[in-house]
Design a protein around this motif. Structure first.
Motif, short mmCIF file in Angstrom:
data_model
loop_
_atom_site.label_atom_id
_atom_site.label_comp_id
_atom_site.label_asym_id
_atom_site.label_seq_id
_atom_site.Cartn_x
_atom_site.Cartn_y
_atom_site.Cartn_z
N VAL A 1 -5.90 14.17 8.48
CA VAL A 1 -5.40 13.20 9.46
C VAL A 1 -6.51 12.24 9.86
N GLY A 2 -6.10 11.09 10.44
CA GLY A 2 -7.04 10.11 10.94
C GLY A 2 -6.42 8.73 10.97
N GLY A 3 -7.03 7.83 11.72
CA GLY A 3 -6.59 6.45 11.75
C GLY A 3 -5.47 6.17 12.74
N GLU A 4 -4.91 4.96 12.62
CA GLU A 4 -3.89 4.48 13.54
C GLU A 4 -2.49 4.71 12.96
N THR A 5 -1.51 3.91 13.44
CA THR A 5 -0.10 4.14 13.09
C THR A 5 0.56 2.85 12.60
N PRO A 6 0.26 2.40 11.39
CA PRO A 6 0.83 1.15 10.87
C PRO A 6 2.26 1.35 10.38
N THR A 7 3.17 1.52 11.31
CA THR A 7 4.53 1.95 10.99
C THR A 7 5.31 0.92 10.18
N TRP A 8 5.21 -0.35 10.55
CA TRP A 8 5.99 -1.39 9.86
C TRP A 8 5.64 -1.43 8.38
N GLY A 9 4.36 -1.50 8.07
CA GLY A 9 3.95 -1.57 6.68
C GLY A 9 4.33 -0.33 5.90
N ALA A 10 4.16 0.84 6.53
CA ALA A 10 4.48 2.10 5.86
C ALA A 10 5.96 2.22 5.56
N LEU A 11 6.80 1.88 6.53
CA LEU A 11 8.24 1.95 6.30
C LEU A 11 8.71 0.88 5.32
N ALA B 1 0.82 -1.22 0.00
CA ALA B 1 0.00 0.00 0.00
C ALA B 1 0.85 1.26 0.00
N TYR B 2 2.14 1.11 0.33
CA TYR B 2 3.03 2.27 0.45
C TYR B 2 4.21 2.23 -0.50
N ALA B 3 4.24 1.23 -1.39
CA ALA B 3 5.37 1.09 -2.31
C ALA B 3 5.36 2.14 -3.41
N GLN B 4 4.23 2.82 -3.58
CA GLN B 4 4.16 3.95 -4.49
C GLN B 4 3.92 5.20 -3.66
N LEU B 5 4.74 6.23 -3.84
CA LEU B 5 4.64 7.42 -3.01
C LEU B 5 3.34 8.17 -3.26
N ALA B 6 2.88 8.84 -2.20
CA ALA B 6 1.69 9.68 -2.33
C ALA B 6 1.96 10.87 -3.24
N LEU B 7 3.18 11.41 -3.18
CA LEU B 7 3.66 12.45 -4.09
C LEU B 7 4.97 11.98 -4.67
N ALA B 8 5.01 11.74 -5.96
CA ALA B 8 6.18 11.17 -6.62
C ALA B 8 7.39 12.08 -6.51
N MET B 9 8.57 11.53 -6.81
CA MET B 9 9.81 12.28 -6.71
C MET B 9 9.86 13.39 -7.77
N GLY B 10 10.45 14.51 -7.38
CA GLY B 10 10.68 15.63 -8.29
C GLY B 10 11.77 16.51 -7.70
N GLN B 11 12.36 17.35 -8.52
CA GLN B 11 13.50 18.14 -8.07
C GLN B 11 13.09 19.58 -7.76
N LEU B 12 13.61 20.07 -6.65
CA LEU B 12 13.38 21.46 -6.24
C LEU B 12 14.31 22.39 -7.01
N PRO B 13 13.88 23.63 -7.27
CA PRO B 13 12.65 24.27 -6.80
C PRO B 13 11.44 24.07 -7.70
N GLN C 1 14.69 -3.36 12.21
CA GLN C 1 15.37 -4.28 11.29
C GLN C 1 15.16 -3.84 9.84
N LEU C 2 13.98 -3.28 9.54
CA LEU C 2 13.74 -2.75 8.20
C LEU C 2 14.74 -1.65 7.87
N ALA C 3 14.97 -0.75 8.83
CA ALA C 3 15.91 0.34 8.62
C ALA C 3 17.34 -0.18 8.45
N SER C 4 17.68 -1.21 9.23
CA SER C 4 19.01 -1.80 9.12
C SER C 4 19.21 -2.44 7.75
N ASP C 5 18.20 -3.14 7.27
CA ASP C 5 18.29 -3.77 5.95
C ASP C 5 18.40 -2.71 4.86
#
Length: 241
Positions: free
Chosen positions: A158-168, A131-143, A212-216
């Protein structure tokens, strides 16, 4: 602690000129936001000239050699992952305002930026990495990409809970692939949250599994920086950083 400050975003991401070690370290902004930095890195600094001299002679005062080198910021791609759970209700507008200032700052020119948010509303897969493998706002270069980012951020609620593992997990999937497409530019993930993973709905909510996700990701060349917004458990987020 307060919501993330413009000073924090500029100092840690735009300048990107601090030394970080394999263990997390914390820095306090003038507004009190704690930032934990993880991954390995070296000394950086502002644009300018650095002079290195070697001393010799009996007194140690004689300069035997001198070299001058220009210090330049490495090209960088920043993937933000922002917590927009219900607990962020009183902090969300300050968070995106601070990020907006970073986006509009002239020192951010040349930085690639993309943004993900969690939880994802209107889906039964809020816990799932895909659900998070595609960014909500795609990459682009500033400015040039700034107005698109600002418009997108202002549309979120805002709303909902904090599904951190899946999001990261999903965000790292994107970041690692993005790094492969731009090998000459460093890719980092900046994770901003005000709370612990919760609340019993997702299969992975313990900090060790998330860390462990961050370490990997670091082994794959993607470093993680964490912004601990008011209400978060900093010691837990330190493990992710």
């Amino acid at each position: 602690m307060s919501a993330p400050s413009h000073l924090m975003f500029v100092a840690w991401i735009a300048a990107f000129g601090i030394a970080v070690g394999a263990c997390a370290r914390q820095a306090q902004s003038t507004e009190g936001t704690t930032v934990a930095a993880g991954g390995s890195g070296g000394q950086g600094g502002e644009f300018g000239l650095v002079t290195a001299a070697s001393a010799g002679g009996f007194g140690g005062n004689e300069v035997c050699g001198k070299s001058v080198a220009e210090v330049e910021r490495d090209p960088i791609e920043v993937v933000f992952l922002l917590d927009r759970s219900q607990s962020m209700a009183g902090k969300w507008m300050k968070t995106i305002a601070a990020l907006g200032e970073f986006v509009n700052d002239e020192r951010s020119a040349g930085i690639g930026v993309g943004i993900n948010v969690f939880p994802k509303f209107g889906t039964t897969k809020e816990c799932a990495p895909e659900a998070y493998a595609q960014l909500a706002l795609a990459m682009g270069q500033l400015p040039a990409y700034g107005p698109t980012l600002i418009s997108g951020m202002n549309a979120w609620t805002v709303g909902g809970e904090t599904p951190t593992w899946g999001a990261l997990s999903g965000t790292y999937t994107f970041a690692k692939q993005h790094k492969l497409t731009l090998p000459d530019r460093e890719t980092v993930v900046v994770f901003a949250s005000d709370g612990d993973p919760c609340c019993g709905a997702c299969p992975h909510e313990d900090i060790d599994s998330i860390a462990q996700l961050a370490s990997d990701a670091q082994l794959a060349g993607v470093k993680t920086y964490v912004v601990a917004i008011a209400g978060s458990t900093v010691s837990a987020l330190d493990k992710i950083a």
